[in-house]
Scaffold this motif. Structure first.
Motif, PDB file in Angstrom:
ATOM      1  N   GLY A   1       0.929  -1.177   0.076  1.00 32.18           N
ATOM      2  CA  GLY A   1      -0.111  -0.011   0.010  1.00 32.18           C
ATOM      3  C   GLY A   1       0.839   1.364  -0.030  1.00 32.18           C
ATOM      4  N   SER A   2       2.183   1.148   0.113  1.00 30.12           N
ATOM      5  CA  SER A   2       2.951   2.502   0.047  1.00 30.12           C
ATOM      6  C   SER A   2       3.150   2.821  -1.391  1.00 30.12           C
ATOM      7  N   PHE A   3       3.900   3.932  -1.613  1.00 31.14           N
ATOM      8  CA  PHE A   3       4.175   4.326  -2.827  1.00 31.14           C
ATOM      9  C   PHE A   3       5.514   4.667  -3.090  1.00 31.14           C
ATOM     10  N   TRP A   4       5.810   4.384  -4.375  1.00 33.36           N
ATOM     11  CA  TRP A   4       7.214   4.725  -4.778  1.00 33.36           C
ATOM     12  C   TRP A   4       7.026   5.908  -5.820  1.00 33.36           C
ATOM     13  N   LEU A   5       7.949   6.768  -5.813  1.00 32.35           N
ATOM     14  CA  LEU A   5       7.808   7.978  -6.789  1.00 32.35           C
ATOM     15  C   LEU A   5       9.057   8.150  -7.110  1.00 32.35           C
ATOM     16  N   VAL A   6       9.384   9.031  -8.518  1.00 36.53           N
ATOM     17  CA  VAL A   6      10.644   9.711  -8.661  1.00 36.53           C
ATOM     18  C   VAL A   6      10.667  11.000  -8.822  1.00 36.53           C
ATOM     19  N   ASP A   7      11.743  11.640  -8.656  1.00 34.90           N
ATOM     20  CA  ASP A   7      11.866  13.039  -8.517  1.00 34.90           C
ATOM     21  C   ASP A   7      13.083  13.785  -9.528  1.00 34.90           C
ATOM     22  N   GLU A   8      12.684  14.817 -10.029  1.00 32.17           N
ATOM     23  CA  GLU A   8      13.993  15.260 -10.967  1.00 32.17           C
ATOM     24  C   GLU A   8      14.937  15.839 -10.451  1.00 32.17           C
ATOM     25  N   TYR A   9      14.516  16.581  -9.095  1.00 30.84           N
ATOM     26  CA  TYR A   9      15.643  17.435  -8.568  1.00 30.84           C
ATOM     27  C   TYR A   9      16.964  16.860  -8.318  1.00 30.84           C
ATOM     28  N   GLY A  10      16.798  15.791  -7.601  1.00 32.17           N
ATOM     29  CA  GLY A  10      18.008  14.807  -7.203  1.00 32.17           C
ATOM     30  C   GLY A  10      18.998  14.578  -8.217  1.00 32.17           C
ATOM     31  N   PRO A  11      18.519  13.557  -9.155  1.00 33.37           N
ATOM     32  CA  PRO A  11      17.396  12.998  -9.211  1.00 33.37           C
ATOM     33  C   PRO A  11      17.196  11.861  -8.166  1.00 33.37           C
ATOM     34  N   SER A  12      16.161  11.669  -7.565  1.00 34.77           N
ATOM     35  CA  SER A  12      15.963  10.691  -6.402  1.00 34.77           C
ATOM     36  C   SER A  12      14.735   9.827  -6.750  1.00 34.77           C
TER      37      SER A  12
END
Length: 446
Positions: free
Chosen positions: A187-198
Motif C-alpha cells: 500500500g505504500s508508494f514509490w515516486l521519482v523526482d527530477e531534482y536529485g534525481p531521486s
C-alpha cells in the motif's frame, strides 16, 4: 461559487468549487475517434478533469498552505498514471506545482506562483467523459510538514522566484519535483523526482519514508531520511531533467528512467546526445542492481516537426510482464512507445560507462553499440503522434488491458511561460489546456 475563484480568467473552462474532494468532478465532452482504418491504433475514450481551484484543493489537504492560488486550478496530475484496484480508477501524481519561466535582464528565472502548493498523490476515476477526483494524499516530511515543490540546493537547482520573477523565494531541501508513481503490494508508494534525481518511498498516507539520491549529493537540512544509494554519475543530470519515468516489475523491482541524456562531460554533450539511462532498483536490497544504456530515435523520427535533439525525453516507463517495458520517447508535441527487454547482458552498472571520468563519455558516443556499449534493443509498438485525438505532452501511460492503454497529459496547471502568464492583478491567464485521460486501443495488443 468559491471565493477562491474570484477574478479568474478562463478559456472555455467551467467551475467546480465548494464540493468535497471525494466527489469533485468535471465534464468536457469528447467522443471516441470514428472512421479509423482497421488495424490502426485509435482513441476509444476521452475524459477530462474540470476546474478545481488550487487553493480549495490544497487547503482541504493541508489547511493554510495556500493563501492565494492566483486563479490557478488543480492540474499537473498528468505527471504519471498507475492502475488502482478497480476498473477505471488510477493513481496519479502532481509535479512540483505551477511553475514557469520569465526572462529578466536576458536571464530566465524559474517562477513559483503558488509556493505553498504541496505535491500530492491523486486518485481518480474515469467516468463517462469526466475525470473524478476520489482521494488526494499530500506528501509530507517526518514531522508532518509539506515537502513543497521548491528547489533544493543553491547552485545546483534553479533559483526560485515569485510569480512575476521579481522576488526571490527560499530554497527548500525537502522539496520534490515528483513525476513517476507506482504502488507497492503493502500500500505504500514509490515516486521519482527530477531534482536529485531521486527515488522516493512514501507511506500510504504520503509521509516520506526514505529518499534515495546519488552518492555525493550532500543534501543537508532535510526533514526525512535521505540515503545516498544511487550512482554518482547521476549528479550530471540536466537541470529539470532528472528521473521522470518509473515502472514496477512483477517481482517488485523498480525501473527508473533518466528523462534526458546526462550533461556529461558538459551541457553541450548532453544537448546533442541521444543516449540516456535506465536504472533497476531492488527495494529488498535497497540498492541499484543494474543500469542500462537506452538510445533514442532521431528527434525528427519521434516528432517530424522538431529538429532539436535536446527536446527528446523519456516521460513514462510501464512494466508489461517479465522484464519487458514500454518506454515512451517524446517531445512536447509527439510521442512513440517502444517495447524493450531488460537484457542482463546489457548491464553497465559499475563499468567504465558508469563513471564520469571516462572519455569520451557514453553521452558523447555517436554510435554507442559500435563502441562496444550494450544498448537495449527496442521495437516500436505505436506512434502516438499519428493517432488522431491524442493530446500533446503525454507524460503518463498505464496499461488498461492487453489491447488498451490509458494516457494522461501534463497541462502545466494551465500556465504558459513569459510575463503574459498573469494579468495586471496577478491572476492566471489560463492556457485552456485541460488534463485529459485518453484511452487508446492497439490493433495487436501488447
Amino acid at each position: 461559487m468559491s471565493p477562491h475563484a474570484t477574478g479568474r480568467r478562463r478559456v472555455h473552462r467551467s467551475i467546480a468549487a465548494g464540493i468535497p474532494l471525494a466527489v469533485l468532478a468535471a465534464l468536457v465532452a469528447a467522443g471516441p475517434a470514428e472512421g479509423a482504418p482497421a488495424g490502426e491504433a485509435q482513441v476509444v475514450r476521452t475524459a477530462t478533469l474540470g476546474d478545481i481551484p488550487l487553493g480549495t484543493f490544497s487547503n482541504a489537504l493541508l489547511p493554510g498552505t495556500v493563501d492565494d492560488d492566483r486563479g490557478v486550478d488543480l492540474g499537473g496530475i498528468g505527471s504519471d498514471i498507475y492502475p488502482a484496484d478497480r476498473k477505471g480508477e488510477f493513481w496519479t501524481v502532481t509535479d512540483r506545482g505551477p511553475n514557469g519561466q520569465i526572462k529578466v535582464d536576458g536571464t530566465k528565472r524559474r517562477t513559483f506562483p503558488v509556493p505553498g502548493f504541496d505535491p500530492a498523490i491523486v486518485k481518480i476515476r474515469v467516468s463517462g467523459d469526466s475525470v473524478q477526483v476520489l482521494d488526494a494524499i499530500p506528501l509530507t516530511t517526518s514531522s508532518g510538514k509539506p515537502v513543497t515543490g521548491l528547489s533544493n540546493q543553491e547552485g545546483r537547482d534553479e533559483a526560485p522566484y515569485s510569480y512575476n520573477a521579481q522576488t526571490s523565494l527560499s530554497y527548500n531541501p525537502n522539496g520534490l519535483d515528483t513525476e513517476g508513481i507506482v504502488r507497492a503490494a503493502d500500500g505504500s508508494f514509490w515516486l521519482v523526482d527530477e531534482y536529485g534525481p531521486s527515488l522516493v518511498h512514501v507511506s500510504a498516507r504520503g509521509k516520506v519514508l526514505t529518499r534515495y539520491v546519488p552518492k555525493g549529493l550532500r543534501l543537508a537540512g532535510v526533514d526525512y531520511p535521505v540515503v545516498e544509494a544511487l550512482p554518482s554519475v547521476l549528479l550530471h543530470r540536466k537541470t529539470n531533467r532528472g528521473f521522470e519515468g518509473l515502472a514496477q516489475l512483477p517481482g517488485g523491482d523498480l525501473v527508473m528512467a533518466v528523462q534526458s541524456p546526462l550533461s556529461l562531460p558538459d551541457a553541450d554533450a548532453g544537448g546533442t546526445s541521444r543516449t540516456t539511462r535506465l536504472l533497476r532498483f531492488s527495494p529488498k536490497k535497497k540498492a541499484v542492481t543494474a543500469e542500462y544504456a537506452y538510445r533514442f530515435d532521431p528527434v525528427n523520427v519521434v516528432d517530424p516537426s522538431e529538429d532539436d535533439t535536446s527536446e527528446l525525453k523519456i516521460s513514462s516507463v510501464v512494466a508489461v510482464g517479465g522484464d519487458r517495458l514500454l518506454v515512451e520517447e517524446r517531445t512536447d508535441k509527439a510521442a512513440r512507445l517502444q517495447l524493450v527487454l531488460l537484457d542482463r547482458a546489457a548491464n553497465i552498472l559499475g563499468n567504465a560507462w558508469d563513471e564520469d571520468t571516462t572519455s569520451p563519455s557514453l553521452e558523447q558516443l555517436a554510435d554507442p553499440a559500435a563502441s562496444g556499449v550494450p544498448v537495449l534493443a527496442k521495437r516500436l509498438v505505436v506512434d502516438l503522434g499519428t493517432v488522431a485525438g491524442v493530446p500533446g505532452k503525454i507524460e503518463g501511460v498505464a496499461r488498461v488491458d492487453r489491447d488498451t492503454l490509458a494516457l494522461i497529459n501534463d497541462n502545466d496547471f494551465g500556465m504558459t511561460d513569459g510575463a503574459g502568464a498573469f494579468d495586471a492583478q496577478g491572476r492566471l491567464v489560463d492556457s485552456g489546456v485541460e488534463t485529459t485521460v485518453t484511452y487508446v486501443r492497439l490493433p495487436h495488443g501488447i
